[in-house]
Design an enzyme around this catalytic site. Structure first.
Site, PDB file in Angstrom:
ATOM      1  N   VAL A  62       0.957  -1.184  -0.064  1.00 26.89           N
ATOM      2  CA  VAL A  62      -0.070  -0.001  -0.068  1.00 26.89           C
ATOM      3  C   VAL A  62       0.862   1.097   0.157  1.00 26.89           C
ATOM      4  O   VAL A  62       1.841   1.307   0.831  1.00 26.89           O
ATOM      5  CB  VAL A  62      -0.756  -0.062   1.255  1.00 26.89           C
ATOM      6  CG1 VAL A  62      -1.750   1.198   1.256  1.00 26.89           C
ATOM      7  CG2 VAL A  62      -1.538  -1.174   1.258  1.00 26.89           C
ATOM      8  N   PHE A  63       0.391   2.049  -1.003  1.00 29.08           N
ATOM      9  CA  PHE A  63       1.508   3.390  -0.968  1.00 29.08           C
ATOM     10  C   PHE A  63       0.707   4.485  -0.203  1.00 29.08           C
ATOM     11  O   PHE A  63      -0.395   4.783  -0.562  1.00 29.08           O
ATOM     12  CB  PHE A  63       1.536   3.830  -2.671  1.00 29.08           C
ATOM     13  CG  PHE A  63       2.338   4.999  -2.752  1.00 29.08           C
ATOM     14  CD1 PHE A  63       3.772   4.983  -2.642  1.00 29.08           C
ATOM     15  CD2 PHE A  63       1.751   6.329  -2.984  1.00 29.08           C
ATOM     16  CE1 PHE A  63       4.419   6.181  -2.826  1.00 29.08           C
ATOM     17  CE2 PHE A  63       2.414   7.394  -2.986  1.00 29.08           C
ATOM     18  CZ  PHE A  63       3.877   7.415  -3.088  1.00 29.08           C
ATOM     19  N   GLY A  64       1.240   5.136   0.711  1.00 27.40           N
ATOM     20  CA  GLY A  64       0.946   6.202   1.437  1.00 27.40           C
ATOM     21  C   GLY A  64       1.595   7.414   0.909  1.00 27.40           C
ATOM     22  O   GLY A  64       2.737   7.616   0.888  1.00 27.40           O
ATOM     23  N   TYR A  65       0.607   8.587   0.856  1.00 24.80           N
ATOM     24  CA  TYR A  65       1.358   9.760   0.448  1.00 24.80           C
ATOM     25  C   TYR A  65       0.947  10.888   1.298  1.00 24.80           C
ATOM     26  O   TYR A  65       1.286  12.201   1.120  1.00 24.80           O
ATOM     27  CB  TYR A  65       1.049  10.055  -1.032  1.00 24.80           C
ATOM     28  CG  TYR A  65      -0.821  10.312  -1.423  1.00 24.80           C
ATOM     29  CD1 TYR A  65      -1.449   8.931  -1.615  1.00 24.80           C
ATOM     30  CD2 TYR A  65      -1.517  11.486  -1.056  1.00 24.80           C
ATOM     31  CE1 TYR A  65      -2.729   8.843  -1.672  1.00 24.80           C
ATOM     32  CE2 TYR A  65      -2.776  11.426  -1.288  1.00 24.80           C
ATOM     33  CZ  TYR A  65      -3.276  10.282  -1.406  1.00 24.80           C
ATOM     34  OH  TYR A  65      -4.728  10.149  -1.604  1.00 24.80           O
ATOM     35  N   GLY A  66       0.012  10.794   2.209  1.00 24.76           N
ATOM     36  CA  GLY A  66      -0.602  11.714   3.225  1.00 24.76           C
ATOM     37  C   GLY A  66      -0.222  11.514   4.572  1.00 24.76           C
ATOM     38  O   GLY A  66       0.926  10.982   4.959  1.00 24.76           O
ATOM     39  N   SER A  67      -1.259  11.425   5.258  1.00 19.09           N
ATOM     40  CA  SER A  67      -1.186  10.897   6.788  1.00 19.09           C
ATOM     41  C   SER A  67      -0.545   9.536   7.010  1.00 19.09           C
ATOM     42  O   SER A  67      -0.012   9.206   7.782  1.00 19.09           O
ATOM     43  CB  SER A  67      -2.546  10.989   7.539  1.00 19.09           C
ATOM     44  OG  SER A  67      -3.375   9.952   7.020  1.00 19.09           O
TER      45      SER A  67
ATOM     46  N   GLU B 166      -9.954   5.447   5.362  1.00 19.50           N
ATOM     47  CA  GLU B 166      -9.897   6.335   4.279  1.00 19.50           C
ATOM     48  C   GLU B 166     -11.529   6.375   3.722  1.00 19.50           C
ATOM     49  O   GLU B 166     -11.611   6.456   2.280  1.00 19.50           O
ATOM     50  CB  GLU B 166      -8.963   5.870   3.169  1.00 19.50           C
ATOM     51  CG  GLU B 166      -7.762   5.574   3.644  1.00 19.50           C
ATOM     52  CD  GLU B 166      -6.973   7.006   4.021  1.00 19.50           C
ATOM     53  OE1 GLU B 166      -7.287   7.943   3.464  1.00 19.50           O
ATOM     54  OE2 GLU B 166      -5.997   6.939   5.061  1.00 19.50           O
TER      55      GLU B 166
HETATM   56  C1  SIN Z   1      -2.493   8.468   2.229  1.00 21.34           C
HETATM   57  O1  SIN Z   1      -2.002   8.992   3.201  1.00 21.34           O
HETATM   58  O2  SIN Z   1      -2.008   7.780   1.352  1.00 21.34           O
HETATM   59  C2  SIN Z   1      -4.072   8.955   2.003  1.00 21.34           C
HETATM   60  C3  SIN Z   1      -4.572  10.289   2.358  1.00 21.34           C
HETATM   61  C4  SIN Z   1      -4.544  10.289   3.787  1.00 21.34           C
HETATM   62  O3  SIN Z   1      -4.917   9.801   4.700  1.00 21.34           O
HETATM   63  O4  SIN Z   1      -3.984  11.583   4.195  1.00 21.34           O
END
Ligand code: SIN
Length: 202
Positions: free
Chosen positions: A23-28, A99
């Site tokens: 799983v790729f995360g880009y925010g929190s 999410e």
């Molecule tokens: C993420 O972090 O990949 C999705 C957006 C978030 O939950 O901030």
């Protein structure tokens, strides 16, 4: 589309039968890993850019006063740095819930930057979701974030923690860093006002 995407995500069949999924995360998801994982690695995905264009009704705001959080926007030539987690399929129940406010699972190619890569999933909130806010000038986004608050805490904490996490990854993200600069300028203004014309704290 409804603001709650849990049922749609549960119907998605990507990686069915796989014992482990990236799983790729880009925010929190970069800085808050509140789920078990087998491995965690910095990674990048190509063709996507991070934007504070998604409304948050459930974490950093409320349905009446949404906060602003990040989503990804397709952009040719863009590179998005983030954090990848190798998880077992049970973890998706938690991630889908976390999410649920507009994000859908998408299949994406991850690049670990060492000549290796993998296919994985990423949660993206597109313009069709009910909580989507869309573009705004970065100074306005900072003002919005400064005033928003939700069950997961102040919206400003989301921005500042994300900016710190991106610096730790060595990511250059002018959009996020510009909003952070505007927020800090607003803070400085507030302190200057509280100090009054003579500069002393009354
Ligand atoms: C993420 O972090 O990949 C999705 C957006 C978030 O939950 O901030």
């Amino acid at each position: 589309m409804t603001a709650n995407t849990i049922a749609i995500n549960q119907r998605m069949r990507h990686f069915d039968g796989h014992a482990q999924v990236w799983v790729f995360g880009y925010g929190s998801l970069i800085y808050k890993a509140d789920f078990p994982y087998l491995e965690r690695r910095a990674a990048r995905i190509d063709g996507w850019t991070r934007r504070f264009w998604q409304g948050s009704h459930d974490h950093r705001g409320t349905p009446e006063a949404p906060g602003r959080v990040v989503t990804l926007v397709a952009q040719a030539g863009a590179v998005c740095l983030g954090m990848a987690y190798l998880v077992t399929p049970e973890v998706f129940a938690h991630l889908d819930h976390r999410e649920k406010n507009g994000y859908l699972r998408h299949r994406v190619a991850l690049d670990f930057g060492d000549g290796h890569g993998a296919d994985g999933l990423v949660y993206i909130a597109d313009p069709a979701n009910a909580a989507y806010l869309g573009p705004a000038p970065e100074a306005d986004i900072a003002r919005h974030i400064a005033s928003a608050h939700g069950p997961s805490g102040p919206n400003r904490d989301y921005l500042l923690r994300l900016a710190d996490a991106l610096r730790a990854l060595g990511a250059d993200d002018p959009h996020v860093f510009t909003i952070e600069r505007h927020l800090r300028a607003l803070d400085a203004d507030t302190v200057a006002h509280a100090a009054g014309p003579e500069g002393g704290l009354h």
